[in-house]
Design an enzyme around this catalytic site. Structure first.
Site, PDB file in Angstrom:
ATOM      1  N   ASN A 297     -14.132   0.550 -61.999  1.00  0.00           N
ATOM      2  CA  ASN A 297     -14.902   1.983 -62.366  1.00  0.00           C
ATOM      3  C   ASN A 297     -13.428   2.918 -61.710  1.00  0.00           C
ATOM      4  OD1 ASN A 297     -14.592   1.339 -59.457  1.00  0.00           O
ATOM      5  ND2 ASN A 297     -16.686   1.925 -59.218  1.00  0.00           N
TER       6      ASN A 297
ATOM      7  N   ASP B 107     -10.354  -2.142 -46.694  1.00  0.00           N
ATOM      8  CA  ASP B 107     -11.699  -1.977 -46.838  1.00  0.00           C
ATOM      9  C   ASP B 107     -12.692  -3.130 -46.174  1.00  0.00           C
ATOM     10  OD1 ASP B 107     -10.899  -3.868 -49.017  1.00  0.00           O
ATOM     11  OD2 ASP B 107     -11.665  -2.414 -50.582  1.00  0.00           O
TER      12      ASP B 107
ATOM     13  N   HIS C 189     -11.814   2.546 -58.829  1.00  0.00           N
ATOM     14  CA  HIS C 189     -11.629   2.680 -57.352  1.00  0.00           C
ATOM     15  C   HIS C 189     -10.314   2.100 -56.906  1.00  0.00           C
ATOM     16  CE1 HIS C 189     -14.002  -1.244 -56.189  1.00  0.00           C
ATOM     17  NE2 HIS C 189     -12.867  -1.752 -56.364  1.00  0.00           N
TER      18      HIS C 189
ATOM     19  N   GLU D 275     -15.191   4.621 -54.174  1.00  0.00           N
ATOM     20  CA  GLU D 275     -15.794   4.874 -55.618  1.00  0.00           C
ATOM     21  C   GLU D 275     -15.974   6.078 -55.860  1.00  0.00           C
ATOM     22  OE1 GLU D 275     -16.226   1.787 -56.112  1.00  0.00           O
ATOM     23  OE2 GLU D 275     -17.938   0.838 -55.183  1.00  0.00           O
TER      24      GLU D 275
HETATM   25  P1  PGA Z   1      -9.712  -7.444 -58.092  1.00  0.00           P
HETATM   26  O1  PGA Z   1     -10.438  -6.253 -57.489  1.00  0.00           O
HETATM   27  O2  PGA Z   1      -8.709  -7.688 -57.964  1.00  0.00           O
HETATM   28  O3  PGA Z   1     -10.697  -8.612 -57.647  1.00  0.00           O
HETATM   29  O4  PGA Z   1     -10.122  -7.240 -59.821  1.00  0.00           O
HETATM   30  C1  PGA Z   1      -9.864  -5.075 -58.036  1.00  0.00           C
HETATM   31  C2  PGA Z   1     -10.674  -3.944 -56.990  1.00  0.00           C
HETATM   32  O5  PGA Z   1     -11.760  -3.939 -57.062  1.00  0.00           O
HETATM   33  O6  PGA Z   1     -10.138  -2.959 -56.310  1.00  0.00           O
END
Ligand code: PGA
Length: 244
Positions: A138, A70, A140, A145
């Protein structure tokens, strides 16, 4: 389809070792493996452990190729806060992977056409071998999202307020976080031959249980991991999983 294999480990050190074991084994098993590499906080120690193994001659990533998961839209070229820049510092550089073995997501021009082309490129090469993913607060996967259906293509997305708030730590303030991004779509991620998701910390406890044990649907994109044919392994530390 036995559902995800859930590996609960004691702490973040154990998570990085278990993650490195699994990734090194999966990458070694498929010469020329096509691997989606997440950024985010959680996989960083795992990448550092893999880099250490490479330095010691225990892991050889030379044949793998990497796909970007992403990216934010609207950044100046070369912005250190781009997710590509982060992937370069945390994975590509330490693994010695040259840019010609990396598929970068499009960030300019006709993005709809370029995203469709990205999916076609993946399809024409036989799909993804491995997706290394984190889990958003959330639910994702990448920047898919909620709501995100299991067939969602690679595309431009609006980041949700939850994601923007979670990423404000990298940008100084909520208002500075880009609001648009591009993400590999659910269809490609869920079709990967293997998926490894790493989850750490108490803040993820509710969403990890909801994703792996709750009802399956677009409101929690990671819930689709319950019903894919791929081999899914979730490595989760005790803080995130709880005592249960
Ligand atoms: P994080 O992010 O490893 O920084 O918690 C995970 C994500 O948002 O996919």
């Amino acid at each position: 389809m036995g559902g995800p294999r859930i590996q609960v480990v004691e702490d973040t050190d154990a998570l990085s070792r278990a993650g490195a074991d699994l990734l090194a084994g999966s990458i070694a098993a498929i010469p020329g493996a096509r691997v989606v590499v997440a950024t985010g906080h959680t996989p960083m120690a795992t990448y550092a452990e893999l880099a250490e193994r490479r330095r010691s001659g225990l892991f050889d990533p030379a044949a793998m190729s990497v796909l970007q998961l992403d990216e934010y839209l609207g950044l100046e070229p070369g912005d250190r806060r781009s997710l590509y820049g982060w992937m370069q510092r945390s994975f590509l550089g330490p693994m010695g992977i040259a840019e010609d073995r990396v598929a970068r997501l499009p960030v300019e021009g006709d993005l709809d056409a370029a995203c469709a082309g990205f999916d076609q490129m993946i399809d024409s090469r036989g799909g993804l071998d491995l997706a290394i993913l984190g889990l958003g607060l959330n639910g994702h996967l990448g920047f898919n999202e909620p709501p995100a259906d299991r067939s969602a293509p690679t595309r431009v997305v609006d980041l949700s307020p939850v994601t923007i708030a979670a990423n404000a730590r990298y940008w100084g303030s909520v208002g500075a976080v880009p609001t648009k991004a591009v993400t590999i779509g659910m269809r490609q991620l869920l079709s990967a031959r293997a998926i490894v998701m790493v989850v750490s910390g108490e803040g993820k406890r509710a969403i990890v249980h909801r994703s792996l044990e709750g009802s399956v649907g677009p409101d929690v994109p990671a819930s689709f991991l319950q019903v894919v044919d791929s081999g899914v392994t979730v490595i989760v530390d005790r803080a995130a999983w709880g005592e249960g």
